[in-house]
Design a protein around this motif. Sequence first.
Motif, PDB file in Angstrom:
ATOM      1  N   CYS A 192       2.058 -13.475   0.891  1.00  0.00           N
ATOM      2  CA  CYS A 192       0.673 -13.996   1.506  1.00  0.00           C
ATOM      3  C   CYS A 192      -0.192 -12.414   0.082  1.00  0.00           C
ATOM      4  O   CYS A 192      -0.999 -13.122  -0.552  1.00  0.00           O
ATOM      5  CB  CYS A 192       0.191 -13.967   2.395  1.00  0.00           C
ATOM      6  N   ILE A 193      -0.191 -11.054   0.705  1.00  0.00           N
ATOM      7  CA  ILE A 193      -0.824 -10.495   0.519  1.00  0.00           C
ATOM      8  C   ILE A 193       0.257 -10.007  -1.370  1.00  0.00           C
ATOM      9  O   ILE A 193      -1.366 -10.346  -2.049  1.00  0.00           O
ATOM     10  CB  ILE A 193      -0.606  -8.806   1.283  1.00  0.00           C
ATOM     11  N   LEU A 194       1.316  -9.707  -1.514  1.00  0.00           N
ATOM     12  CA  LEU A 194       1.701  -9.961  -3.275  1.00  0.00           C
ATOM     13  C   LEU A 194       0.282 -10.793  -4.046  1.00  0.00           C
ATOM     14  O   LEU A 194      -0.358 -11.164  -5.377  1.00  0.00           O
ATOM     15  CB  LEU A 194       3.038 -10.476  -3.360  1.00  0.00           C
ATOM     16  N   ILE A 195       0.519 -12.892  -3.622  1.00  0.00           N
ATOM     17  CA  ILE A 195      -0.603 -13.506  -3.615  1.00  0.00           C
ATOM     18  C   ILE A 195      -1.755 -13.251  -4.341  1.00  0.00           C
ATOM     19  O   ILE A 195      -2.375 -13.106  -5.352  1.00  0.00           O
ATOM     20  CB  ILE A 195      -0.192 -14.554  -3.434  1.00  0.00           C
ATOM     21  N   MET A 196      -2.555 -12.023  -2.867  1.00  0.00           N
ATOM     22  CA  MET A 196      -4.101 -12.443  -3.049  1.00  0.00           C
ATOM     23  C   MET A 196      -4.311 -11.016  -3.445  1.00  0.00           C
ATOM     24  O   MET A 196      -5.370 -11.336  -4.841  1.00  0.00           O
ATOM     25  CB  MET A 196      -4.348 -12.059  -1.582  1.00  0.00           C
ATOM     26  N   LEU A 197      -3.223  -9.959  -4.727  1.00  0.00           N
ATOM     27  CA  LEU A 197      -3.327  -9.050  -5.140  1.00  0.00           C
ATOM     28  C   LEU A 197      -3.412  -8.726  -5.823  1.00  0.00           C
ATOM     29  O   LEU A 197      -3.963  -8.375  -7.440  1.00  0.00           O
ATOM     30  CB  LEU A 197      -2.705  -7.973  -4.627  1.00  0.00           C
ATOM     31  N   LEU A 198      -3.009 -10.266  -6.466  1.00  0.00           N
ATOM     32  CA  LEU A 198      -3.625 -11.001  -7.922  1.00  0.00           C
ATOM     33  C   LEU A 198      -4.732 -11.196  -8.515  1.00  0.00           C
ATOM     34  O   LEU A 198      -4.736 -10.864  -9.729  1.00  0.00           O
ATOM     35  CB  LEU A 198      -2.785 -11.916  -8.451  1.00  0.00           C
TER      36      LEU A 198
END
Length: 487
Positions: free
Chosen positions: A334-340
Amino acid sequence: MNIEAAYDKFYASGITFDRLKYINCDDLALVFPGNENIGYRAELREKIRLWKHNNFPEESVSTLSMNSNIKNWIENQPLDSPATNSTSSEVTSVIDMVKNSKSGQSLLSLYKTKQKLDAGDRKRLLNIIVENFFDLNSKKYKIPRPHEMNKLAEEIVAIFPTENKEIYYISRKDARKTNASGNLYNRFNNLNRKRIRLDSNTSEEQNASERETLCSTNYISFKNKMYFMSGDESDAINLWSETYKYRVNHIRDLKDLTSILEEWPFYKQATGPKFLDFDFQKMYPDENFHLINNWTDMRNQLGQLYKDLLRDKQYVDLFGSVSNECVNDNSKDCILIMLLNAVLKPTSRYVAEIDGKRVTSKTTIRDAMDSCIVHITNINDLEFTYAEKVKKSMHRKEKIQPYLIVVGSDIKSLTEFYVNYGGTLQKFHSFIAALDICFKVFHVLNLEYPRESSLMWYFLQKQIYKITTVYDIKSSALCEFLTLFKS
Protein backbone atom coordinates in the motif's frame (compact mmCIF):
# COMPACT_ATOMS: atom_id res chain seq x y z
CA MET A 1 28.03 47.94 -23.49
CA ASN A 2 29.75 50.18 -26.05
CA ILE A 3 32.13 49.27 -28.87
CA GLU A 4 35.28 50.25 -26.97
CA ALA A 5 34.34 48.06 -23.99
CA ALA A 6 33.64 45.07 -26.26
CA TYR A 7 36.93 45.62 -28.08
CA ASP A 8 38.85 45.71 -24.79
CA LYS A 9 37.28 42.47 -23.61
CA PHE A 10 38.08 40.67 -26.87
CA TYR A 11 41.64 41.97 -26.75
CA ALA A 12 42.10 40.92 -23.09
CA SER A 13 40.88 37.44 -23.97
CA GLY A 14 43.39 37.00 -26.80
CA ILE A 15 40.74 36.89 -29.53
CA THR A 16 42.29 38.15 -32.77
CA PHE A 17 40.41 38.70 -36.01
CA ASP A 18 41.53 35.38 -37.48
CA ARG A 19 40.48 33.60 -34.28
CA LEU A 20 37.05 35.20 -34.30
CA LYS A 21 35.64 32.60 -36.69
CA TYR A 22 36.31 29.86 -34.12
CA ILE A 23 34.43 31.49 -31.24
CA ASN A 24 31.28 29.81 -29.90
CA CYS A 25 28.56 30.39 -27.30
CA ASP A 26 30.64 29.08 -24.42
CA ASP A 27 33.53 31.41 -25.33
CA LEU A 28 31.18 34.40 -25.36
CA ALA A 29 29.92 33.41 -21.91
CA LEU A 30 33.51 33.52 -20.64
CA VAL A 31 34.27 36.87 -22.28
CA PHE A 32 30.97 38.47 -21.21
CA PRO A 33 29.88 36.58 -18.06
CA GLY A 34 26.81 37.21 -15.92
CA ASN A 35 23.03 37.27 -16.37
CA GLU A 36 23.14 40.99 -17.14
CA ASN A 37 24.95 40.17 -20.42
CA ILE A 38 22.60 37.44 -21.68
CA GLY A 39 20.97 39.69 -24.27
CA TYR A 40 24.32 41.16 -25.29
CA ARG A 41 25.84 37.69 -25.76
CA ALA A 42 22.84 36.61 -27.83
CA GLU A 43 23.23 39.66 -30.09
CA LEU A 44 26.94 39.05 -30.60
CA ARG A 45 26.38 35.34 -31.18
CA GLU A 46 23.88 36.08 -33.95
CA LYS A 47 26.08 38.65 -35.63
CA ILE A 48 29.08 36.33 -35.52
CA ARG A 49 26.94 33.55 -36.98
CA LEU A 50 25.86 35.74 -39.89
CA TRP A 51 29.41 36.97 -40.43
CA LYS A 52 30.72 33.38 -40.57
CA HIS A 53 27.95 32.41 -42.95
CA ASN A 54 28.71 35.28 -45.31
CA ASN A 55 32.52 34.99 -45.25
CA PHE A 56 33.43 31.33 -44.76
CA PRO A 57 34.29 28.94 -46.25
CA GLU A 58 33.98 30.77 -49.61
CA GLU A 59 37.06 32.95 -49.03
CA SER A 60 40.03 32.65 -46.75
CA VAL A 61 41.12 35.28 -44.28
CA SER A 62 44.77 36.24 -43.93
CA THR A 63 46.32 36.75 -40.54
CA LEU A 64 45.52 40.28 -39.44
CA SER A 65 46.38 42.16 -36.29
CA MET A 66 43.81 42.62 -33.57
CA ASN A 67 44.32 46.36 -33.47
CA SER A 68 43.46 46.91 -37.13
CA ASN A 69 40.65 44.51 -37.84
CA ILE A 70 38.73 43.19 -34.81
CA LYS A 71 37.83 46.78 -33.97
CA ASN A 72 36.78 47.37 -37.59
CA TRP A 73 34.59 44.26 -37.48
CA ILE A 74 32.84 45.43 -34.32
CA GLU A 75 32.34 48.88 -35.79
CA ASN A 76 30.91 47.41 -39.01
CA GLN A 77 28.48 45.32 -36.98
CA PRO A 78 26.84 48.00 -34.77
CA LEU A 79 26.05 46.52 -31.37
CA ASP A 80 22.98 48.67 -30.88
CA SER A 81 21.38 47.82 -34.22
CA PRO A 82 18.82 45.07 -34.71
CA ALA A 83 20.14 41.74 -35.99
CA THR A 84 18.46 39.13 -38.06
CA ASN A 85 17.08 36.34 -35.85
CA SER A 86 17.90 32.79 -36.89
CA THR A 87 14.40 31.68 -35.96
CA SER A 88 12.75 34.06 -38.39
CA SER A 89 13.34 31.80 -41.35
CA GLU A 90 14.60 28.33 -40.57
CA VAL A 91 15.23 26.60 -37.27
CA THR A 92 18.84 25.50 -36.76
CA SER A 93 19.13 21.74 -36.41
CA VAL A 94 19.64 20.31 -32.93
CA ILE A 95 22.83 18.54 -33.93
CA ASP A 96 24.33 21.90 -35.02
CA MET A 97 23.26 23.53 -31.75
CA VAL A 98 24.86 20.72 -29.77
CA LYS A 99 28.09 20.53 -31.78
CA ASN A 100 28.56 24.32 -31.65
CA SER A 101 28.50 24.28 -27.86
CA LYS A 102 31.22 22.92 -25.61
CA SER A 103 28.51 21.81 -23.22
CA GLY A 104 26.82 20.01 -26.10
CA GLN A 105 30.05 18.35 -27.20
CA SER A 106 30.54 17.15 -23.63
CA LEU A 107 26.98 15.83 -23.64
CA LEU A 108 27.58 13.83 -26.84
CA SER A 109 30.74 12.34 -25.40
CA LEU A 110 28.98 11.47 -22.15
CA TYR A 111 26.12 9.81 -24.01
CA LYS A 112 28.50 7.56 -25.92
CA THR A 113 29.64 6.19 -22.58
CA LYS A 114 26.37 6.05 -20.62
CA GLN A 115 23.95 5.44 -23.52
CA LYS A 116 21.31 7.42 -21.64
CA LEU A 117 20.52 10.91 -20.37
CA ASP A 118 19.56 11.69 -16.80
CA ALA A 119 17.52 14.68 -15.58
CA GLY A 120 20.62 16.89 -15.33
CA ASP A 121 21.71 15.98 -18.87
CA ARG A 122 18.26 16.82 -20.22
CA LYS A 123 18.36 20.20 -18.52
CA ARG A 124 21.71 20.98 -20.15
CA LEU A 125 20.34 19.93 -23.53
CA LEU A 126 17.26 22.14 -23.15
CA ASN A 127 19.42 25.12 -22.19
CA ILE A 128 21.56 24.63 -25.31
CA ILE A 129 18.48 24.54 -27.53
CA VAL A 130 16.51 27.46 -26.10
CA GLU A 131 19.58 29.73 -26.17
CA ASN A 132 19.37 29.56 -29.98
CA PHE A 133 15.88 31.04 -29.94
CA PHE A 134 16.60 34.35 -28.24
CA ASP A 135 14.80 37.08 -30.20
CA LEU A 136 16.86 40.27 -30.30
CA ASN A 137 13.93 42.53 -31.15
CA SER A 138 11.59 41.48 -28.35
CA LYS A 139 14.37 40.44 -25.95
CA LYS A 140 12.50 37.21 -25.33
CA TYR A 141 12.89 33.58 -26.26
CA LYS A 142 10.79 32.97 -29.33
CA ILE A 143 8.60 29.89 -29.05
CA PRO A 144 8.89 27.64 -32.12
CA ARG A 145 5.73 26.78 -33.98
CA PRO A 146 4.16 23.36 -33.19
CA HIS A 147 5.66 21.63 -36.23
CA GLU A 148 9.08 23.11 -35.40
CA MET A 149 8.79 21.99 -31.78
CA ASN A 150 7.83 18.52 -32.98
CA LYS A 151 10.84 18.46 -35.33
CA LEU A 152 13.18 19.50 -32.51
CA ALA A 153 11.89 16.64 -30.35
CA GLU A 154 12.34 14.16 -33.22
CA GLU A 155 15.91 15.36 -33.80
CA ILE A 156 16.70 14.93 -30.10
CA VAL A 157 15.59 11.28 -30.30
CA ALA A 158 17.61 10.80 -33.50
CA ILE A 159 20.76 12.04 -31.71
CA PHE A 160 19.99 10.28 -28.41
CA PRO A 161 18.07 7.09 -29.41
CA THR A 162 17.32 5.95 -25.85
CA GLU A 163 15.30 9.12 -25.23
CA ASN A 164 11.53 9.29 -25.69
CA LYS A 165 10.08 12.04 -27.84
CA GLU A 166 7.16 12.56 -25.46
CA ILE A 167 9.53 13.65 -22.70
CA TYR A 168 10.28 16.73 -24.78
CA TYR A 169 7.12 17.49 -26.71
CA ILE A 170 3.52 16.30 -26.79
CA SER A 171 1.25 18.16 -29.18
CA ARG A 172 -2.06 19.44 -27.85
CA LYS A 173 -3.83 16.88 -30.05
CA ASP A 174 -1.88 13.98 -28.55
CA ALA A 175 -2.15 15.38 -25.04
CA ARG A 176 -5.94 15.65 -25.45
CA LYS A 177 -6.00 18.89 -23.50
CA THR A 178 -5.90 22.64 -24.06
CA ASN A 179 -2.14 23.16 -24.13
CA ALA A 180 0.71 21.15 -25.55
CA SER A 181 3.22 19.84 -23.03
CA GLY A 182 6.66 18.33 -22.61
CA ASN A 183 9.93 19.60 -21.16
CA LEU A 184 10.88 21.51 -24.31
CA TYR A 185 7.52 23.27 -24.59
CA ASN A 186 7.43 24.06 -20.87
CA ARG A 187 10.98 25.44 -20.93
CA PHE A 188 10.16 28.01 -23.59
CA ASN A 189 6.97 29.11 -21.86
CA ASN A 190 8.54 29.34 -18.41
CA LEU A 191 11.33 31.55 -19.73
CA ASN A 192 8.87 34.10 -21.07
CA ARG A 193 6.45 33.81 -18.13
CA LYS A 194 3.45 33.42 -20.35
CA ARG A 195 0.92 30.77 -21.20
CA ILE A 196 -0.52 30.05 -24.61
CA ARG A 197 -4.18 29.17 -24.89
CA LEU A 198 -5.01 26.72 -27.65
CA ASP A 199 -8.25 25.18 -28.69
CA SER A 200 -8.53 21.46 -28.68
CA ASN A 201 -11.32 19.72 -30.44
CA THR A 202 -11.59 16.03 -29.75
CA SER A 203 -14.51 13.82 -30.50
CA GLU A 204 -15.35 10.20 -29.91
CA GLU A 205 -16.07 8.23 -33.09
CA GLN A 206 -18.81 5.66 -32.71
CA ASN A 207 -19.92 2.93 -35.05
CA ALA A 208 -23.65 3.62 -35.37
CA SER A 209 -24.47 0.58 -37.44
CA GLU A 210 -22.82 -1.77 -34.92
CA ARG A 211 -24.72 -0.14 -32.06
CA GLU A 212 -28.00 -0.57 -33.89
CA THR A 213 -27.27 -4.25 -34.47
CA LEU A 214 -26.30 -4.84 -30.85
CA CYS A 215 -29.56 -3.35 -29.53
CA SER A 216 -31.48 -6.34 -30.83
CA THR A 217 -34.39 -8.03 -29.11
CA ASN A 218 -32.27 -11.05 -28.11
CA TYR A 219 -29.69 -8.98 -26.23
CA ILE A 220 -32.35 -7.02 -24.38
CA SER A 221 -34.16 -10.23 -23.54
CA PHE A 222 -31.01 -11.76 -22.07
CA LYS A 223 -30.33 -8.59 -20.08
CA ASN A 224 -33.86 -8.55 -18.66
CA LYS A 225 -33.49 -12.16 -17.53
CA MET A 226 -30.29 -11.28 -15.70
CA TYR A 227 -31.90 -8.30 -14.03
CA PHE A 228 -34.44 -10.54 -12.30
CA MET A 229 -32.11 -13.45 -11.53
CA SER A 230 -31.47 -14.17 -7.86
CA GLY A 231 -27.74 -14.59 -8.40
CA ASP A 232 -27.32 -18.19 -9.53
CA GLU A 233 -23.75 -17.92 -10.81
CA SER A 234 -23.78 -21.01 -13.05
CA ASP A 235 -26.77 -19.72 -15.04
CA ALA A 236 -25.69 -16.11 -14.91
CA ILE A 237 -22.25 -16.57 -16.43
CA ASN A 238 -23.71 -17.92 -19.67
CA LEU A 239 -26.09 -14.99 -20.04
CA TRP A 240 -23.29 -12.64 -19.02
CA SER A 241 -21.14 -13.94 -21.86
CA GLU A 242 -24.01 -13.65 -24.33
CA THR A 243 -24.62 -10.01 -23.45
CA TYR A 244 -20.98 -8.86 -23.38
CA LYS A 245 -20.95 -6.85 -26.64
CA TYR A 246 -24.28 -5.25 -25.92
CA ARG A 247 -23.22 -4.46 -22.34
CA VAL A 248 -19.99 -2.72 -23.41
CA ASN A 249 -21.86 -0.37 -25.72
CA HIS A 250 -24.74 0.11 -23.30
CA ILE A 251 -22.32 1.12 -20.53
CA ARG A 252 -20.61 3.55 -22.88
CA ASP A 253 -23.96 5.22 -23.52
CA LEU A 254 -24.91 5.45 -19.85
CA LYS A 255 -21.75 7.28 -18.69
CA ASP A 256 -23.00 7.36 -15.12
CA LEU A 257 -21.86 4.90 -12.47
CA THR A 258 -25.17 4.84 -10.58
CA SER A 259 -27.10 4.11 -13.79
CA ILE A 260 -24.63 1.39 -14.81
CA LEU A 261 -25.03 -0.44 -11.50
CA GLU A 262 -28.81 -0.16 -11.69
CA GLU A 263 -28.89 -1.53 -15.23
CA TRP A 264 -26.35 -4.28 -14.52
CA PRO A 265 -26.88 -5.21 -10.84
CA PHE A 266 -24.60 -8.27 -10.97
CA TYR A 267 -21.69 -5.84 -10.55
CA LYS A 268 -23.10 -4.96 -7.12
CA GLN A 269 -23.43 -8.52 -5.84
CA ALA A 270 -20.87 -10.29 -3.68
CA THR A 271 -19.69 -12.08 -6.84
CA GLY A 272 -19.34 -8.74 -8.66
CA PRO A 273 -15.52 -8.94 -8.87
CA LYS A 274 -15.85 -12.19 -10.86
CA PHE A 275 -18.04 -10.45 -13.44
CA LEU A 276 -15.68 -7.49 -13.57
CA ASP A 277 -12.79 -9.90 -14.10
CA PHE A 278 -14.72 -11.67 -16.86
CA ASP A 279 -15.40 -8.45 -18.77
CA PHE A 280 -11.84 -7.17 -18.35
CA GLN A 281 -10.45 -10.43 -19.71
CA LYS A 282 -12.77 -10.11 -22.71
CA MET A 283 -11.49 -6.56 -23.32
CA TYR A 284 -7.81 -7.34 -22.78
CA PRO A 285 -7.26 -11.12 -23.11
CA ASP A 286 -3.51 -11.01 -22.46
CA GLU A 287 -3.39 -8.50 -19.60
CA ASN A 288 -5.72 -9.95 -16.96
CA PHE A 289 -3.11 -11.28 -14.50
CA HIS A 290 -0.24 -8.85 -15.11
CA LEU A 291 -0.39 -7.10 -11.73
CA ILE A 292 -0.68 -10.30 -9.69
CA ASN A 293 2.10 -12.05 -11.62
CA ASN A 294 4.54 -9.14 -11.85
CA TRP A 295 4.08 -7.34 -8.56
CA THR A 296 7.14 -8.84 -6.81
CA ASP A 297 9.52 -7.52 -9.48
CA MET A 298 7.73 -4.19 -9.63
CA ARG A 299 7.96 -3.80 -5.85
CA ASN A 300 11.75 -4.13 -6.00
CA GLN A 301 12.07 -1.69 -8.93
CA LEU A 302 9.92 0.93 -7.22
CA GLY A 303 12.01 0.60 -4.08
CA GLN A 304 15.21 1.35 -6.02
CA LEU A 305 13.67 4.38 -7.74
CA TYR A 306 12.21 5.85 -4.56
CA LYS A 307 15.68 5.92 -3.00
CA ASP A 308 16.75 8.37 -5.71
CA LEU A 309 13.56 10.32 -6.37
CA LEU A 310 11.87 10.97 -3.02
CA ARG A 311 12.85 14.30 -1.49
CA ASP A 312 10.16 15.33 1.00
CA LYS A 313 11.12 14.15 4.48
CA GLN A 314 7.67 12.82 5.41
CA TYR A 315 7.59 10.61 2.31
CA VAL A 316 11.22 9.55 2.74
CA ASP A 317 10.32 8.46 6.28
CA LEU A 318 7.21 6.67 5.04
CA PHE A 319 9.27 4.81 2.45
CA GLY A 320 11.77 3.90 5.18
CA SER A 321 9.06 1.87 6.94
CA VAL A 322 8.97 -0.53 3.96
CA SER A 323 12.28 -2.02 5.11
CA ASN A 324 10.96 -2.53 8.65
CA GLU A 325 10.40 -6.23 9.34
CA CYS A 326 7.54 -5.39 11.72
CA VAL A 327 5.49 -3.93 8.84
CA ASN A 328 3.37 -6.56 7.08
CA ASP A 329 3.55 -7.10 3.31
CA ASN A 330 0.11 -5.65 2.60
CA SER A 331 1.04 -2.41 4.34
CA LYS A 332 4.32 -2.25 2.41
CA ASP A 333 2.46 -2.75 -0.88
CA CYS A 334 0.00 0.00 0.00
CA ILE A 335 2.78 2.44 0.89
CA LEU A 336 4.67 1.74 -2.36
CA ILE A 337 1.54 2.46 -4.42
CA MET A 338 0.67 5.59 -2.44
CA LEU A 339 4.18 6.97 -2.95
CA LEU A 340 3.73 6.90 -6.73
CA ASN A 341 1.80 10.13 -6.18
CA ALA A 342 4.89 11.66 -4.53
CA VAL A 343 7.12 11.04 -7.57
CA LEU A 344 4.40 11.48 -10.23
CA LYS A 345 3.24 14.70 -8.63
CA PRO A 346 -0.29 15.89 -9.47
CA THR A 347 -0.59 18.82 -11.88
CA SER A 348 -4.36 19.31 -11.80
CA ARG A 349 -6.21 22.24 -10.27
CA TYR A 350 -9.71 22.53 -8.87
CA VAL A 351 -12.14 25.39 -8.40
CA ALA A 352 -14.07 25.73 -5.15
CA GLU A 353 -16.28 28.40 -3.63
CA ILE A 354 -14.85 30.00 -0.49
CA ASP A 355 -16.90 32.75 1.16
CA GLY A 356 -18.91 33.13 -2.01
CA LYS A 357 -15.83 33.48 -4.24
CA ARG A 358 -14.52 31.00 -6.79
CA VAL A 359 -10.97 30.10 -5.83
CA THR A 360 -8.59 27.99 -7.93
CA SER A 361 -6.23 25.76 -5.97
CA LYS A 362 -3.51 23.30 -6.93
CA THR A 363 -3.94 19.64 -6.10
CA THR A 364 -1.51 18.48 -3.40
CA ILE A 365 0.25 15.13 -3.06
CA ARG A 366 -2.02 14.37 -0.10
CA ASP A 367 -5.08 15.11 -2.27
CA ALA A 368 -3.76 12.66 -4.86
CA MET A 369 -3.18 9.93 -2.26
CA ASP A 370 -6.63 10.42 -0.70
CA SER A 371 -8.34 10.26 -4.10
CA CYS A 372 -7.19 6.67 -4.65
CA ILE A 373 -6.61 5.22 -1.16
CA VAL A 374 -8.55 6.09 2.00
CA HIS A 375 -7.17 4.89 5.33
CA ILE A 376 -9.48 4.34 8.31
CA THR A 377 -8.68 2.89 11.72
CA ASN A 378 -12.01 1.12 12.23
CA ILE A 379 -14.53 -0.39 9.81
CA ASN A 380 -17.24 1.55 11.66
CA ASP A 381 -15.74 4.74 10.23
CA LEU A 382 -16.80 3.78 6.70
CA GLU A 383 -20.05 5.72 6.70
CA PHE A 384 -18.48 8.89 8.11
CA THR A 385 -15.55 8.67 5.66
CA TYR A 386 -17.87 8.27 2.68
CA ALA A 387 -19.96 11.25 3.82
CA GLU A 388 -16.80 13.36 4.02
CA LYS A 389 -15.80 12.26 0.51
CA VAL A 390 -19.25 13.23 -0.81
CA LYS A 391 -18.97 16.62 0.88
CA LYS A 392 -15.52 17.22 -0.60
CA SER A 393 -16.62 16.21 -4.10
CA MET A 394 -19.63 18.56 -3.93
CA HIS A 395 -17.38 21.37 -2.74
CA ARG A 396 -15.07 20.84 -5.73
CA LYS A 397 -17.91 19.94 -8.14
CA GLU A 398 -16.30 16.59 -8.97
CA LYS A 399 -17.57 13.02 -9.19
CA ILE A 400 -16.58 10.35 -6.69
CA GLN A 401 -14.57 7.81 -8.64
CA PRO A 402 -13.80 4.24 -7.47
CA TYR A 403 -11.23 4.10 -4.67
CA LEU A 404 -9.59 1.70 -2.22
CA ILE A 405 -10.23 1.60 1.53
CA VAL A 406 -7.57 0.20 3.86
CA VAL A 407 -8.24 -0.54 7.53
CA GLY A 408 -5.69 -0.65 10.34
CA SER A 409 -4.50 1.15 13.46
CA ASP A 410 -2.08 3.03 11.16
CA ILE A 411 -0.89 2.80 7.57
CA LYS A 412 1.88 0.40 8.66
CA SER A 413 -0.53 -2.06 10.30
CA LEU A 414 -3.24 -2.74 7.70
CA THR A 415 -5.55 -5.74 8.11
CA GLU A 416 -8.58 -5.22 5.80
CA PHE A 417 -8.96 -4.09 2.19
CA TYR A 418 -11.99 -2.87 0.26
CA VAL A 419 -12.95 -1.26 -3.04
CA ASN A 420 -15.79 1.24 -3.18
CA TYR A 421 -17.43 1.95 -6.53
CA GLY A 422 -20.75 3.79 -6.59
CA GLY A 423 -21.45 2.90 -2.96
CA THR A 424 -20.85 -0.81 -3.60
CA LEU A 425 -18.30 -2.17 -1.15
CA GLN A 426 -16.25 -5.27 -2.04
CA LYS A 427 -13.81 -6.91 0.40
CA PHE A 428 -10.52 -8.57 -0.63
CA HIS A 429 -7.92 -10.75 1.05
CA SER A 430 -4.96 -8.52 0.09
CA PHE A 431 -4.16 -4.97 -0.94
CA ILE A 432 -2.90 -6.03 -4.40
CA ALA A 433 -6.09 -8.02 -5.08
CA ALA A 434 -8.13 -4.92 -4.18
CA LEU A 435 -5.92 -2.68 -6.35
CA ASP A 436 -6.31 -5.08 -9.28
CA ILE A 437 -10.12 -4.97 -9.19
CA CYS A 438 -10.22 -1.20 -8.59
CA PHE A 439 -8.14 -0.70 -11.75
CA LYS A 440 -10.41 -3.01 -13.73
CA VAL A 441 -13.53 -1.16 -12.57
CA PHE A 442 -12.34 1.97 -14.40
CA HIS A 443 -11.96 0.11 -17.69
CA VAL A 444 -14.95 -2.21 -17.53
CA LEU A 445 -17.37 0.52 -16.45
CA ASN A 446 -15.83 3.12 -18.78
CA LEU A 447 -14.89 5.56 -16.02
CA GLU A 448 -12.23 8.26 -15.91
CA TYR A 449 -9.40 8.10 -13.41
CA PRO A 450 -9.65 10.71 -10.65
CA ARG A 451 -7.75 13.78 -11.85
CA GLU A 452 -5.76 14.07 -8.64
CA SER A 453 -4.14 10.63 -8.98
CA SER A 454 -4.50 10.06 -12.73
CA LEU A 455 -0.72 9.75 -13.30
CA MET A 456 -0.54 6.93 -10.75
CA TRP A 457 -3.31 5.01 -12.53
CA TYR A 458 -1.79 5.67 -15.97
CA PHE A 459 1.53 4.33 -14.72
CA LEU A 460 -0.16 1.05 -13.68
CA GLN A 461 -2.05 0.95 -16.96
CA LYS A 462 1.01 1.36 -19.15
CA GLN A 463 3.75 -0.33 -17.13
CA ILE A 464 1.89 -3.23 -15.54
CA TYR A 465 -1.16 -3.93 -17.71
CA LYS A 466 0.51 -2.80 -20.96
CA ILE A 467 -2.68 -1.07 -22.10
CA THR A 468 -2.86 1.91 -24.45
CA THR A 469 -6.15 3.50 -25.51
CA VAL A 470 -7.15 6.40 -27.76
CA TYR A 471 -8.43 8.23 -24.66
CA ASP A 472 -5.11 8.31 -22.81
CA ILE A 473 -3.88 11.70 -21.64
CA LYS A 474 -0.16 11.96 -22.31
CA SER A 475 2.25 13.45 -19.80
CA SER A 476 5.95 14.23 -20.18
CA ALA A 477 6.46 13.55 -16.44
CA LEU A 478 4.87 10.12 -16.78
CA CYS A 479 6.84 9.36 -19.93
CA GLU A 480 10.10 10.32 -18.23
CA PHE A 481 9.26 8.15 -15.21
CA LEU A 482 8.37 5.17 -17.42
CA THR A 483 11.67 5.55 -19.27
CA LEU A 484 13.53 5.68 -15.97
CA PHE A 485 11.59 2.68 -14.65
CA LYS A 486 12.41 0.55 -17.70
CA SER A 487 16.11 1.47 -17.65
